[in-house]
Design a protein around this motif. Structure first.
Motif, PDB file in Angstrom:
ATOM      1  N   PHE A 162      -2.931   3.111  -3.995  1.00  0.00           N
ATOM      2  CA  PHE A 162      -3.480   1.795  -3.662  1.00  0.00           C
ATOM      3  C   PHE A 162      -4.193   1.175  -4.857  1.00  0.00           C
ATOM      4  CE2 PHE A 162      -3.103   3.237   0.829  1.00  0.00           C
ATOM      5  CZ  PHE A 162      -2.275   2.208   1.259  1.00  0.00           C
ATOM      6  N   ALA A 217      -1.419  -0.315  -7.098  1.00  0.00           N
ATOM      7  CA  ALA A 217      -0.630  -1.410  -6.533  1.00  0.00           C
ATOM      8  C   ALA A 217      -1.369  -2.735  -6.603  1.00  0.00           C
ATOM      9  CB  ALA A 217      -0.294  -1.098  -5.084  1.00  0.00           C
ATOM     10  N   GLU A 218      -0.639  -3.758  -6.937  1.00  0.00           N
ATOM     11  CA  GLU A 218      -1.178  -5.115  -6.860  1.00  0.00           C
ATOM     12  C   GLU A 218      -0.926  -5.669  -5.467  1.00  0.00           C
ATOM     13  OE1 GLU A 218      -3.147  -6.482  -8.950  1.00  0.00           O
ATOM     14  OE2 GLU A 218      -2.839  -5.156 -10.642  1.00  0.00           O
ATOM     15  N   ASP A 219       0.216  -5.332  -4.896  1.00  0.00           N
ATOM     16  CA  ASP A 219       0.562  -5.750  -3.536  1.00  0.00           C
ATOM     17  C   ASP A 219       0.986  -4.507  -2.762  1.00  0.00           C
ATOM     18  OD1 ASP A 219       0.163  -8.588  -3.833  1.00  0.00           O
ATOM     19  OD2 ASP A 219       1.982  -8.621  -5.061  1.00  0.00           O
ATOM     20  N   GLU A 220       2.282  -4.390  -2.490  1.00  0.00           N
ATOM     21  CA  GLU A 220       2.825  -3.220  -1.794  1.00  0.00           C
ATOM     22  C   GLU A 220       2.943  -2.048  -2.763  1.00  0.00           C
ATOM     23  OE1 GLU A 220       3.794  -2.898   1.569  1.00  0.00           O
ATOM     24  OE2 GLU A 220       2.656  -4.767   1.703  1.00  0.00           O
ATOM     25  N   VAL A 221       2.685  -0.851  -2.272  1.00  0.00           N
ATOM     26  CA  VAL A 221       2.809   0.360  -3.096  1.00  0.00           C
ATOM     27  C   VAL A 221       4.290   0.681  -3.260  1.00  0.00           C
ATOM     28  CG1 VAL A 221       2.272   2.816  -3.263  1.00  0.00           C
ATOM     29  CG2 VAL A 221       0.591   1.247  -2.275  1.00  0.00           C
ATOM     30  N   THR A 222       4.708   0.886  -4.506  1.00  0.00           N
ATOM     31  CA  THR A 222       6.107   1.214  -4.799  1.00  0.00           C
ATOM     32  C   THR A 222       6.289   2.738  -4.852  1.00  0.00           C
ATOM     33  OG1 THR A 222       5.794   1.265  -7.194  1.00  0.00           O
ATOM     34  CG2 THR A 222       6.310  -0.888  -6.194  1.00  0.00           C
ATOM     35  N   GLU A 223       7.536   3.163  -4.809  1.00  0.00           N
ATOM     36  CA  GLU A 223       7.837   4.593  -4.941  1.00  0.00           C
ATOM     37  C   GLU A 223       7.350   5.121  -6.287  1.00  0.00           C
ATOM     38  OE1 GLU A 223       9.003   6.809  -2.594  1.00  0.00           O
ATOM     39  OE2 GLU A 223       8.647   5.067  -1.321  1.00  0.00           O
ATOM     40  N   SER A 265      -5.236  -3.405 -12.002  1.00  0.00           N
ATOM     41  CA  SER A 265      -4.841  -2.134 -11.384  1.00  0.00           C
ATOM     42  C   SER A 265      -5.061  -0.914 -12.284  1.00  0.00           C
ATOM     43  CB  SER A 265      -3.395  -2.201 -10.911  1.00  0.00           C
ATOM     44  OG  SER A 265      -2.517  -2.383 -11.997  1.00  0.00           O
ATOM     45  N   GLN A 286       4.840   4.030  -8.041  1.00  0.00           N
ATOM     46  CA  GLN A 286       3.379   4.140  -7.998  1.00  0.00           C
ATOM     47  C   GLN A 286       2.943   5.365  -7.190  1.00  0.00           C
ATOM     48  OE1 GLN A 286       2.799   0.171  -6.548  1.00  0.00           O
ATOM     49  NE2 GLN A 286       2.121  -0.576  -8.547  1.00  0.00           N
ATOM     50  N   LYS A 287       3.679   5.699  -6.142  1.00  0.00           N
ATOM     51  CA  LYS A 287       3.383   6.915  -5.371  1.00  0.00           C
ATOM     52  C   LYS A 287       3.553   8.145  -6.262  1.00  0.00           C
ATOM     53  CE  LYS A 287       4.848   5.110  -0.876  1.00  0.00           C
ATOM     54  NZ  LYS A 287       5.879   5.222   0.185  1.00  0.00           N
TER      55      LYS A 287
END
Length: 191
Positions: free
Chosen positions: A132, A135-141, A84, A143-144
């Motif tokens: 995106f 993120a490895e899976d779901e985007v976290t807050e 990532s 990461q946003k």
């Protein structure tokens, strides 16, 4: 054709003509006039002014549309096999390269987003793509937030490229220098 359909068709023709002129002039928008736009689109000067008000508004509308297509056509999937952080660095380098290769339209787009913030802006579209990447899976807050910080840091550096060169010695006109900056920036934001 009914009146509203004809009006929409005329607007689309004016926008398409203006976009073509911006592209042909490599983003040198100061050479574009309402009269030239009217001639190219087959509309009257009055009609161009009626629909768009000013040349600056028309140019900004076209640039935002152009950049929107670039942002939404930007595919991070080409770096999917990378971890990532590396994926994010490669995407950020590509964004900075685009800004430097298209300085006139990039500046108009960034400043337009700053003047009229919106969830549909090109700035937010870019940040979403960076999220995106992170993120490895779901985007976290988190990461946003990192993606938004990265986007605005890149935009700020681009807009201040002359000052950054003068004051801290980062020369964004040199690919190696801007790539090193992006590597550093992502490392700082994503720890």
């Amino acid at each position: 054709m009914e009146k509203s359909q004809k009006a929409e068709k005329t607007k689309e023709t004016i926008l398409a003509s203006t976009i073509a002129m911006i592209q042909e002039g490599n983003g040198e928008v100061e050479k574009i006039t309402i009269r030239k736009i009217a001639e190219r689109s087959g509309a009257s000067v009055g009609l161009v002014n009626h629909y768009f008000g000013t040349k600056d508004y028309l140019i900004e509308t076209c640039v935002q549309q152009m950049i929107h297509e670039v942002v939404h056509g930007f595919r991070v999937e080409r770096w999917n096999e990378l971890p990532s952080i590396k994926r994010t660095k490669e995407a950020a380098k590509a964004v900075m390269d685009f800004l430097m290769e298209n300085p006139q339209i990039s500046k108009i787009s960034i400043l337009g987003d700053m003047k009229k913030p919106a969830t549909t802006s090109n700035t937010i579209g870019t940040a979403i793509r960076f999220a995106f990447c992170l993120a490895e899976d779901e985007v976290t807050e988190s990461q946003k937030q990192q993606a938004f910080a990265l986007t605005t840091a890149i935009q700020g550096a681009f807009l201040q490229k002359e000052i950054m060169k003068e004051t801290i010695g980062i020369d964004f006109y040199k690919k190696k220098s801007r790539d090193e900056y992006i590597e550093w920036l992502v490392d700082q934001l994503v720890s």
